[in-house]
Design a protein around this motif. Structure first.
Motif, short mmCIF file in Angstrom:
data_model
loop_
_atom_site.label_atom_id
_atom_site.label_comp_id
_atom_site.label_asym_id
_atom_site.label_seq_id
_atom_site.Cartn_x
_atom_site.Cartn_y
_atom_site.Cartn_z
N LEU A 50 77.43 59.08 102.34
CA LEU A 50 76.16 59.73 102.10
C LEU A 50 76.40 61.28 101.98
CD1 LEU A 50 73.88 57.61 104.33
CD2 LEU A 50 73.99 57.72 102.04
N ALA A 51 77.08 61.90 102.62
CA ALA A 51 77.14 63.23 102.78
C ALA A 51 77.48 64.10 101.39
CB ALA A 51 78.23 64.01 103.79
N ALA B 205 83.88 65.21 92.31
CA ALA B 205 85.29 65.37 93.20
C ALA B 205 85.27 66.32 94.08
CB ALA B 205 86.55 65.31 92.31
N ALA B 206 84.95 67.60 93.73
CA ALA B 206 85.21 68.60 94.66
C ALA B 206 83.95 68.30 95.88
CB ALA B 206 84.71 69.83 93.82
N ALA B 207 82.77 68.05 95.67
CA ALA B 207 81.96 67.61 96.69
C ALA B 207 82.60 66.77 97.66
CB ALA B 207 80.42 67.37 96.18
N TYR B 208 83.25 65.61 97.25
CA TYR B 208 83.65 64.49 98.11
C TYR B 208 84.84 65.25 99.05
CZ TYR B 208 86.18 60.32 99.90
OH TYR B 208 86.63 59.61 100.60
N LEU B 209 85.62 65.97 98.37
CA LEU B 209 86.81 66.53 99.10
C LEU B 209 86.21 67.63 99.94
CD1 LEU B 209 89.10 66.68 96.09
CD2 LEU B 209 89.06 64.88 97.76
N TRP B 210 85.20 68.31 99.69
CA TRP B 210 84.58 69.61 100.56
C TRP B 210 83.95 68.82 101.65
CZ3 TRP B 210 85.37 74.23 101.47
CH2 TRP B 210 84.15 75.00 102.06
N CYS B 211 83.44 67.56 101.47
CA CYS B 211 82.81 67.07 102.60
C CYS B 211 83.79 66.32 103.45
CB CYS B 211 81.51 66.04 102.07
SG CYS B 211 80.36 66.92 101.58
N ARG B 212 84.91 65.98 102.93
CA ARG B 212 85.89 65.19 103.65
C ARG B 212 86.91 65.88 104.36
NH1 ARG B 212 89.26 59.75 102.26
NH2 ARG B 212 90.33 59.68 103.99
N ALA C 236 84.80 72.59 104.51
CA ALA C 236 83.43 72.86 105.37
C ALA C 236 82.29 72.18 105.32
CB ALA C 236 83.40 74.55 105.56
N GLY C 237 82.37 71.18 104.28
CA GLY C 237 81.00 70.59 103.78
C GLY C 237 80.08 70.16 105.03
N GLN C 238 80.84 69.59 105.94
CA GLN C 238 79.89 69.06 107.24
C GLN C 238 80.20 69.79 108.53
OE1 GLN C 238 79.20 64.57 106.95
NE2 GLN C 238 81.17 64.74 106.00
N TRP C 239 80.71 70.92 108.60
CA TRP C 239 80.81 71.71 109.66
C TRP C 239 79.66 72.30 110.26
CZ3 TRP C 239 85.33 75.69 108.41
CH2 TRP C 239 86.55 74.88 108.22
N SER D 283 74.71 71.77 107.60
CA SER D 283 74.70 72.20 106.22
C SER D 283 73.36 72.43 105.54
CB SER D 283 75.48 70.94 105.66
OG SER D 283 75.81 70.96 103.96
N PRO D 284 72.98 73.55 105.02
CA PRO D 284 71.75 73.55 104.45
C PRO D 284 71.85 72.87 103.06
CG PRO D 284 73.25 75.63 104.14
CD PRO D 284 73.77 74.88 105.27
N PHE D 285 72.93 72.89 102.20
CA PHE D 285 73.10 72.12 101.08
C PHE D 285 72.76 70.49 101.40
CE2 PHE D 285 75.44 74.39 97.57
CZ PHE D 285 74.84 75.58 98.26
N ILE D 286 73.31 69.94 102.38
CA ILE D 286 72.99 68.70 102.84
C ILE D 286 71.54 68.38 103.15
CG2 ILE D 286 73.40 66.62 104.50
CD1 ILE D 286 76.28 67.58 104.39
#
Length: 376
Positions: free
Chosen positions: A9-10, A284-291, A294-297, A300-303
């Motif tokens: 989901l992230a 692809a970039a969003a998945y790798l960034w969230c995995r 720092a996508g989920q540090w 996250s205002p984006f999430i």
């Protein structure tokens, strides 16, 4: 896709949040910049970035639609019931699009033309695209069952998406359905009441094609092979996206084109493929960034924005383009408009947080755009 459900989901929510931010900057600079600022390279790049939010929203609607459809199919829900559920959701969104246009007309009473009520906007197209996807999936599910159903669904909807793109140049020119009343023709090619197709509207051709391509990608990501490969699947998706961009550029450089009237920026299937390639690379970039990034540090205002994308879309329009605009329209410089953009961004994040805390207390009606992803 071997990670947890929250991870899956992230990255979807993060991409929706990215679409929201790109939308904010495009709308803010377009509404507020004036004078020489509108002739600057900065403004040009800002508006070029504005070509991504609509494809992102439609593409992600397709992925979410695949998650819901596959979830219902795995539960053994009959094809007819799946179709009713998904088509009804699309109809709800379409209805919200009509309601949004009515609201904007009432707020702008006195200076907005009545034809604004019938403008084909992004919400209308998302809803209509979902209804069309529901019909196509229903036909495939009636005809097939078993282990190859996902593959058949993916191939079919990808073919529908490409067909929409290939028909677009013709339906905007030689094959225009002029016999339709303009409110109906506008859903085909965005003609509105202006006599010619308008590039600033969101007709089915070509915009629904992005939803169908997202649906195809969603079914691919749900396949057993994709799940087993995990992150390698997304690396492959990103590489495929880059390859698609180069292929489309090569096709565009050919001396002979398929169409007599060739408009690269508005109706060209080559430009459509380039944007699909970009969407795959961003996915692809969003998945790798969230995995791994720092996508989920922490927060996250984006999430956060991605979880309430309809709400922030609905509200920010009035404070950027409407009578409640926080800055004078077409009258400020880049610096002032940038401060305005920051204000809109922070305000929408705060609104999103408040909505999340009020969930279950009346705000749930505005959560349609997030709920489909919960079936992942």
């Amino acid at each position: 896709m071997t990670g947890s459900a929250p991870l899956r989901l992230a990255y979807i929510d993060w991409m929706r949040g990215l679409a929201c931010v790109l939308m904010f900057q495009t709308h803010c600079y377009d509404s507020w910049l004036g004078g020489d600022a509108r002739k600057s390279t900065f403004f040009m790049w800002s508006q070029l970035g504005g070509t991504l939010p609509a494809p992102l929203f439609l593409f992600l609607a397709g992925i979410s639609f695949a998650l819901v459809t596959d979830k219902l199919r795995q539960k053994g829900v009959p094809a007819g019931q799946i179709a009713r559920t998904t088509i009804r959701r699309g109809a709800e969104i379409f209805g919200l699009g009509l309601l949004f246009r009515l609201q904007e007309f009432v707020i702008a009473w006195g200076w907005a033309p009545w034809s604004d009520l019938l403008r084909v906007d992004i919400l209308n197209t998302i809803g209509l695209s979902m209804m069309l996807m529901g019909v196509v999936c229903w036909v495939v599910l009636l005809a097939l069952s078993g282990s190859q159903t996902r593959f058949a669904l993916g191939i079919t909807v990808a073919g529908v998406g490409m067909s929409i793109s290939l028909l677009t140049p013709l339906l905007w020119t030689n094959w225009r359905p002029r016999w339709l009343p303009w409110p109906l023709e506008s859903y085909v090619n965005g003609v509105h009441n202006l006599g010619e197709p308008q590039a600033w509207l969101f007709p089915v051709f070509p915009w629904a094609a992005f939803a169908f391509m997202g649906l195809a990608v969603g079914f691919f990501l749900l396949s057993d092979e994709a799940r087993e490969r995990g992150a390698a699947t997304f690396v492959g998706v990103g590489a495929a996206g880059v390859g698609l961009i180069y292929l489309a550029r090569w096709l565009d450089a050919r001396p002979h084109q398929l169409y007599t009237n060739y408009d690269f920026w508005h109706t060209s299937p080559n430009f459509f493929l380039i944007r699909v390639g970009l969407l795959l690379a961003i996915l692809a970039a969003a998945y790798l960034w969230c995995r791994w990034g720092a996508g989920q540090w922490g927060f996250s205002p984006f999430i956060q924005l991605g979880q309430t994308s309809l709400l922030v879309y609905w509200v920010h329009i009035e404070f950027v383009y409407g009578r409640l605009s926080i800055l004078p329209k077409r009258a400020v410089d880049i610096r002032t408009a940038s401060f305005g953009l920051l204000t809109i961004f922070l305000s929408m994040v705060l609104l999103s947080v408040l909505r999340a805390r009020l969930k279950g207390h009346g705000a749930e009606a505005l959560a349609w755009f997030y709920r489909p992803a919960k079936a992942g």
